[in-house]
Design an enzyme around this catalytic site. Structure first.
Site, PDB file in Angstrom:
ATOM      1  N   ASN A 221       0.859  -1.183   0.000  1.00  0.00           N
ATOM      2  CA  ASN A 221       0.000   0.000   0.000  1.00  0.00           C
ATOM      3  C   ASN A 221       0.897   1.234   0.000  1.00  0.00           C
ATOM      4  O   ASN A 221       2.118   1.129   0.140  1.00  0.00           O
ATOM      5  CB  ASN A 221      -0.993  -0.010   1.170  1.00  0.00           C
ATOM      6  CG  ASN A 221      -0.315   0.001   2.531  1.00  0.00           C
ATOM      7  OD1 ASN A 221       0.639   0.742   2.776  1.00  0.00           O
ATOM      8  ND2 ASN A 221      -0.810  -0.831   3.440  1.00  0.00           N
ATOM      9  N   GLU A 224       3.229   1.636   3.043  1.00  0.00           N
ATOM     10  CA  GLU A 224       4.371   0.713   3.066  1.00  0.00           C
ATOM     11  C   GLU A 224       5.429   1.131   2.049  1.00  0.00           C
ATOM     12  O   GLU A 224       6.629   1.124   2.347  1.00  0.00           O
ATOM     13  CB  GLU A 224       3.890  -0.705   2.775  1.00  0.00           C
ATOM     14  CG  GLU A 224       3.018  -1.290   3.872  1.00  0.00           C
ATOM     15  CD  GLU A 224       2.260  -2.525   3.441  1.00  0.00           C
ATOM     16  OE1 GLU A 224       1.903  -3.344   4.312  1.00  0.00           O
ATOM     17  OE2 GLU A 224       2.008  -2.688   2.212  1.00  0.00           O
ATOM     18  N   ASP A 292      -4.879  -8.852   0.911  1.00  0.00           N
ATOM     19  CA  ASP A 292      -4.808 -10.274   0.580  1.00  0.00           C
ATOM     20  C   ASP A 292      -5.669 -10.594  -0.636  1.00  0.00           C
ATOM     21  O   ASP A 292      -5.291 -11.393  -1.493  1.00  0.00           O
ATOM     22  CB  ASP A 292      -5.286 -11.129   1.766  1.00  0.00           C
ATOM     23  CG  ASP A 292      -4.385 -10.999   2.982  1.00  0.00           C
ATOM     24  OD1 ASP A 292      -3.171 -10.832   2.800  1.00  0.00           O
ATOM     25  OD2 ASP A 292      -4.909 -11.069   4.103  1.00  0.00           O
TER      26      ASP A 292
END
Length: 347
Positions: A221, A224, A292
């Site tokens: 993301n 990150e 995920d």
């Protein structure tokens, strides 16, 4: 002029229904190895009617207990929900929760022979307990020991992976920084995958970010990605520059930066092309596990024959659907097709 631009954007989002159906038909015939930190998610659901006399905290009267697969297990759940066979590599403890996770995997349709558990006697199976009342999380209790695999354990993982990799279409590395994907193991997995020409998708941890050399795709993301570069990536121009820098440093084929309500940005390093895909969710209930879902659905449809942009559109639609649900949810093929039609993506 605005009308013309809108039409051009709409055309760019179109996906051939025939090509999509061909990819769906191939899903049961690909096989994905999921390697990473598996977690048992426990939900204690109840109601609050009073405050504890012992401390200023609510007393939750638990009415229901649910357990689900978390961490890398949620990647498995997403893949199994669309019919993709999985091989699971994970570390568990020598405890009853390891059996609970195994039973959950079997219930999802993972074959017994495709479950590779590496038991560390001094490390418990990771369990995260969420206490929920009135659809709100009251608190979370984590039971874990974040210790890296030993060199001997790393060797066992690689030996097992060598045996099964020829039968795999690709790999997902699901890194929650809980000790399974170590600084020694990650480069070995990528080297082995390169030798056998297997596509590797990575949901990265910042602490390991620059170990994922020559991966097929990384899906951080924007927070990150920003932490990896030690700067904020908020505006589209910042995201583009950051994605280019990360992709070049890692020699990654694709870099996908997910951006919450701003959608996702896909960079193709070979063609130096950017694609910005807007978000599709109208109501957001819970973003738990959305990352995920993105990596799972992208990997499945990419391996099933869609190009990176097409697979990203499908992953974006899937993520838009799961965040309309509570908890770490999955999307079925029926829901996914309806979502794509609703978005006007399927032609």
């Amino acid at each position: 002029m605005f009308w013309i631009v809108s039409i051009q954007i709409r055309r760019n989002l179109l996906l051939s229904r025939e090509k999509y159906k061909q990819a769906v038909d191939r899903l049961p015939f690909i096989k994905v190895a999921i390697i990473g930190d598996i977690i048992l998610d426990e939900y204690l659901k109840g109601e609050v009617n009073r405050i504890s006399p012992e401390a200023p905290v609510p007393v939750v009267h638990v009415r229901k207990t649910d357990v689900t697969l978390g961490g890398s297990g949620n990647v498995v759940s997403n893949l199994r929900a669309i019919g993709v066979p999985c091989i699971v590599f994970a570390r568990v403890g020598k405890d009853s929760n390891a059996k609970v996770i195994r039973d959950l995997l079997l219930a999802k349709g993972v074959q017994e022979e495709d479950i590779y558990f590496f038991t560390s006697p001094n490390i418990p199976t990771i369990i995260k307990t969420r206490i929920i009342a009135a659809h709100q999380q009251v608190c979370r209790v984590d039971r874990e020991e974040n210790k890296p695999l030993s060199p001997g354990e790393e060797k066992l993982v690689l030996e097992s992976l060598k045996e099964v990799l020829p039968s795999c279409s690709g790999i997902v590395l699901s890194d929650y920084d809980k000790g399974f994907l170590t600084k020694g193991l990650i480069p070995e997995i990528l080297s082995l995958s390169k030798e056998q020409k297997k596509f590797v998708a990575v949901d990265p941890q910042v602490n390991h970010f620059f170990l994922y050399k020559e991966a097929g795709i990384l899906t951080p993301n924007h927070h990150e990605a920003g932490r990896a570069l030690e700067r904020k990536l908020e505006e589209t121009e910042d995201v583009e520059l950051g994605a280019i820098e990360l992709a070049n440093k890692l020699e990654a084929k694709y870099m996908m930066v997910t951006r919450g309500e701003k959608g996702m940005s896909l960079y193709e390093r070979e063609t130096k092309t950017f694609h910005h895909i807007p978000t599709v969710a109208r109501e957001v209930y819970d973003v738990t596990g959305a990352g995920d879902t993105v990596i799972s659905i992208f990997t499945a449809f990419y391996l099933a024959g869609l190009n990176a942009l097409e697979a990203s559109k499908v992953a974006n639609a899937a993520a838009g659907k799961v965040i309309e649900k509570l908890g770490a949810a999955t999307v079925s093929l029926e829901e996914l097709e309806k979502q794509l039609v609703k978005m006007g993506v399927l032609s």
